[in-house]
Motif scaffolding. Sequence first.
Motif, short mmCIF file in Angstrom:
data_model
loop_
_atom_site.label_atom_id
_atom_site.label_comp_id
_atom_site.label_asym_id
_atom_site.label_seq_id
_atom_site.Cartn_x
_atom_site.Cartn_y
_atom_site.Cartn_z
N GLY A 153 0.83 -1.20 0.00
CA GLY A 153 0.00 0.00 0.00
C GLY A 153 0.86 1.25 0.00
N PRO A 167 -12.11 7.04 -3.82
CA PRO A 167 -11.65 7.14 -2.43
C PRO A 167 -10.62 6.10 -2.00
N ILE A 226 -8.77 3.46 0.91
CA ILE A 226 -9.13 2.61 2.05
C ILE A 226 -8.38 3.12 3.28
O1 TXA Z 1 -6.03 -5.22 -0.12
C1 TXA Z 1 -6.32 -4.02 -0.23
O2 TXA Z 1 -7.49 -3.63 -0.08
C2 TXA Z 1 -5.19 -3.03 -0.52
C3 TXA Z 1 -4.26 -2.99 0.68
C4 TXA Z 1 -3.14 -1.99 0.53
O3 TXA Z 1 -5.03 -2.72 1.83
N1 TXA Z 1 -5.71 -1.74 -0.84
C5 TXA Z 1 -6.37 -1.47 -2.01
O4 TXA Z 1 -6.73 -0.13 -2.17
O5 TXA Z 1 -6.63 -2.30 -2.84
P1 TXA Z 1 -7.21 0.49 -3.55
O6 TXA Z 1 -7.32 1.94 -3.27
O7 TXA Z 1 -6.35 0.09 -4.65
O8 TXA Z 1 -8.65 -0.07 -3.75
C6 TXA Z 1 -9.68 0.41 -2.92
C7 TXA Z 1 -11.00 0.30 -3.58
C8 TXA Z 1 -11.14 1.28 -4.73
O9 TXA Z 1 -11.69 0.57 -5.81
C9 TXA Z 1 -12.12 2.32 -4.19
O10 TXA Z 1 -12.98 2.81 -5.21
C10 TXA Z 1 -12.92 1.52 -3.18
O11 TXA Z 1 -11.96 0.68 -2.59
N2 TXA Z 1 -13.49 2.36 -2.14
C11 TXA Z 1 -12.84 3.08 -1.20
N3 TXA Z 1 -13.71 3.78 -0.44
C12 TXA Z 1 -14.95 3.50 -0.91
C13 TXA Z 1 -16.27 3.90 -0.55
N4 TXA Z 1 -16.50 4.73 0.45
N5 TXA Z 1 -17.30 3.40 -1.28
C14 TXA Z 1 -17.08 2.54 -2.31
N6 TXA Z 1 -15.86 2.12 -2.70
C15 TXA Z 1 -14.81 2.59 -2.00
#
Ligand code: TXA
Length: 320
Positions: free
Chosen positions: A34, A59, A61
């Motif tokens: 991350g 957004p 995580i």
């Molecule tokens: O395994 C994982 O989840 C990794 C490790 C580092 O924790 N993190 C990860 O983060 O995959 P990222 O940013 O690549 O993917 C996060 C996903 C994104 O598709 C984002 O749109 C979604 O989570 N997301 C975040 N906050 C959201 C929300 N409030 N509502 C809907 N989707 C959300």
Amino acid sequence: MGNLIKESSYSIKKAVGYLKSGKVVALKSETVYGLACDPGNQNSIYKVYDLKKRPLYNPLIIHVNSIKMANKISQMNKLATEIAEYFWPGPLTLILPKKKNPFVNDLAVSGLETIAIRFPDSKVFLKIINKLNKPIAAPSANRSGYISSTNAYHVQDCFGKKIDLILNSGKSQLGLESTILDLSSKPYSIRRLGMISYELIKNKFGSAFKINDKLKFNEKPNSPGLLSKHYSPKTPLKLNVTKPKIGEAYLIFGNKFKNNFKPSLNLSRNENLLEAAKNLFDYLRKLDKLSMKRIAVSPIPNKGIGKTINERLYRASQNE
Ligand code: TXA
Ligand code: MG
């Protein structure tokens, strides 16, 4: 060397200092690496979006070290608490109604009323959150749309010297991102397939869940983070190939296919889907580096974690 440093008590201290001063640090989690920043610091959040070339409407995580910390930033009802107690720490992200709080700036959650939270099973993440005593925002450490990073060298390959610090803690044990379960509105839904299967959640917590329709193959997902093309190498990808052609690189699963084909890599010779998940992003990156005409992928069983592997490969094979 340079900005890539092996994990140690010294480098962890350094990472904590960097995060406190608004810098960006890459950290290993059990799923993927991350890009960590302080979700209360607008400048550092901007840096993360800019490094990833990620649109601001997508957004981040937020990572916590306890259910107690999750409670400070979100509204956890009884079901959310039970699910968290069962799966955390681990590869499950919960989307919950956001609570007004001093730790998470609106920019980190794209101004949404909801927040995605994960309590990772990663020693280095937890040590750092413990020392900060505050949550950490961390999207996957890759350029938006490209393959996620499962080791420190992948992160370096993506960002070079642009990132302040990459803590090298070895390979991510699982290799695919967390499952995202949306508990913020009914019907509850799985927004991203991951290391925890839909069946496991459903068996344990009843039938109140469904797989988000947008995740069905052949349909274009349209929610912010679910842009259709994702996890994509530069080389075009072709799926379900049993007879690769000259000029292609072959990504194989098991021992039924042309294992002597050159160039090729085998995700798991003895058909172990967990081993394949762990190798997937590393091998895609390696084959991508060869700049062949195409990466051909052998069929992979669509069961258990194989469903997640196939979903990632399907998206990687899309043109837009
Ligand atoms: O395994 C994982 O989840 C990794 C490790 C580092 O924790 N993190 C990860 O983060 O995959 P990222 O940013 O690549 O993917 C996060 C996903 C994104 O598709 C984002 O749109 C979604 O989570 N997301 C975040 N906050 C959201 C929300 N409030 N509502 C809907 N989707 C959300
Ligand atoms: Mg990502």
